[in-house]
Design a protein around this motif. Structure first.
Motif, PDB file in Angstrom:
ATOM      1  N   ALA A  83       0.830  -1.204   0.000  1.00  0.00           N
ATOM      2  CA  ALA A  83       0.000   0.000   0.000  1.00  0.00           C
ATOM      3  C   ALA A  83       0.866   1.257   0.000  1.00  0.00           C
ATOM      4  O   ALA A  83       0.540   2.242  -0.671  1.00  0.00           O
ATOM      5  CB  ALA A  83      -0.927   0.001   1.210  1.00  0.00           C
ATOM      6  N   LEU A  84       1.983   1.236   0.716  1.00  0.00           N
ATOM      7  CA  LEU A  84       2.898   2.376   0.693  1.00  0.00           C
ATOM      8  C   LEU A  84       3.510   2.565  -0.692  1.00  0.00           C
ATOM      9  O   LEU A  84       3.639   3.691  -1.175  1.00  0.00           O
ATOM     10  CB  LEU A  84       4.007   2.194   1.736  1.00  0.00           C
ATOM     11  CG  LEU A  84       3.583   2.300   3.191  1.00  0.00           C
ATOM     12  CD1 LEU A  84       4.773   2.041   4.112  1.00  0.00           C
ATOM     13  CD2 LEU A  84       2.981   3.653   3.476  1.00  0.00           C
ATOM     14  N   VAL A  85       3.864   1.466  -1.342  1.00  0.00           N
ATOM     15  CA  VAL A  85       4.382   1.560  -2.707  1.00  0.00           C
ATOM     16  C   VAL A  85       3.287   2.075  -3.642  1.00  0.00           C
ATOM     17  O   VAL A  85       3.552   2.855  -4.554  1.00  0.00           O
ATOM     18  CB  VAL A  85       4.933   0.195  -3.181  1.00  0.00           C
ATOM     19  CG1 VAL A  85       5.272   0.222  -4.655  1.00  0.00           C
ATOM     20  CG2 VAL A  85       6.146  -0.189  -2.371  1.00  0.00           C
ATOM     21  N   GLY A  86       2.054   1.677  -3.403  1.00  0.00           N
ATOM     22  CA  GLY A  86       0.937   2.186  -4.195  1.00  0.00           C
ATOM     23  C   GLY A  86       0.787   3.691  -4.054  1.00  0.00           C
ATOM     24  O   GLY A  86       0.478   4.385  -5.025  1.00  0.00           O
ATOM     25  N   LEU A  87       1.009   4.211  -2.853  1.00  0.00           N
ATOM     26  CA  LEU A  87       0.948   5.657  -2.655  1.00  0.00           C
ATOM     27  C   LEU A  87       2.061   6.378  -3.408  1.00  0.00           C
ATOM     28  O   LEU A  87       1.863   7.472  -3.923  1.00  0.00           O
ATOM     29  CB  LEU A  87       1.015   5.996  -1.166  1.00  0.00           C
ATOM     30  CG  LEU A  87      -0.221   5.605  -0.359  1.00  0.00           C
ATOM     31  CD1 LEU A  87       0.011   5.865   1.120  1.00  0.00           C
ATOM     32  CD2 LEU A  87      -1.440   6.345  -0.854  1.00  0.00           C
ATOM     33  N   VAL A  88       3.230   5.755  -3.482  1.00  0.00           N
ATOM     34  CA  VAL A  88       4.312   6.321  -4.289  1.00  0.00           C
ATOM     35  C   VAL A  88       3.905   6.293  -5.767  1.00  0.00           C
ATOM     36  O   VAL A  88       4.109   7.259  -6.500  1.00  0.00           O
ATOM     37  CB  VAL A  88       5.630   5.545  -4.072  1.00  0.00           C
ATOM     38  CG1 VAL A  88       6.698   5.980  -5.059  1.00  0.00           C
ATOM     39  CG2 VAL A  88       6.120   5.711  -2.650  1.00  0.00           C
TER      40      VAL A  88
END
Length: 92
Positions: free
Chosen positions: A18-23
């Protein structure tokens, strides 16, 4: 013990994806594809793919419908996993 490690691994992998998705939401790849690739491969590989992708103009984000669908499915799976663990702990 093994079940606890498995649950921790799944939850931490989903959180990192999910953090990579935000990036990816601030890049041309978008949140949905970044999240999907991070879950499918690894969050580290997903982050590399995101960083290779071209950035969007300042202030824009690219979520796409895939991001919403994957977020709903992930939340449902996490709730199911939590209920299964609590149910297994209650019967033990």
């Amino acid at each position: 013990m093994a079940l606890t490690l498995l649950i921790f691994g799944i939850l931490s992998d989903t959180f990192l994806a999910a953090l990579v998705g935000l990036v990816g939401a601030r890049r041309n790849i978008g949140f949905g594809w970044a999240f999907f690739l991070s879950v499918l491969l690894t969050p580290f590989i997903g982050l590399i793919i995101c960083l290779i992708s071209d950035p969007l103009p300042q202030g824009e984000r690219k979520w796409g419908c895939l991001g919403s669908i994957l977020a709903i499915i992930t939340i449902a799976l996490l709730v199911f996993l939590l209920m299964a663990v609590l149910g297994a702990a209650a019967t033990a």
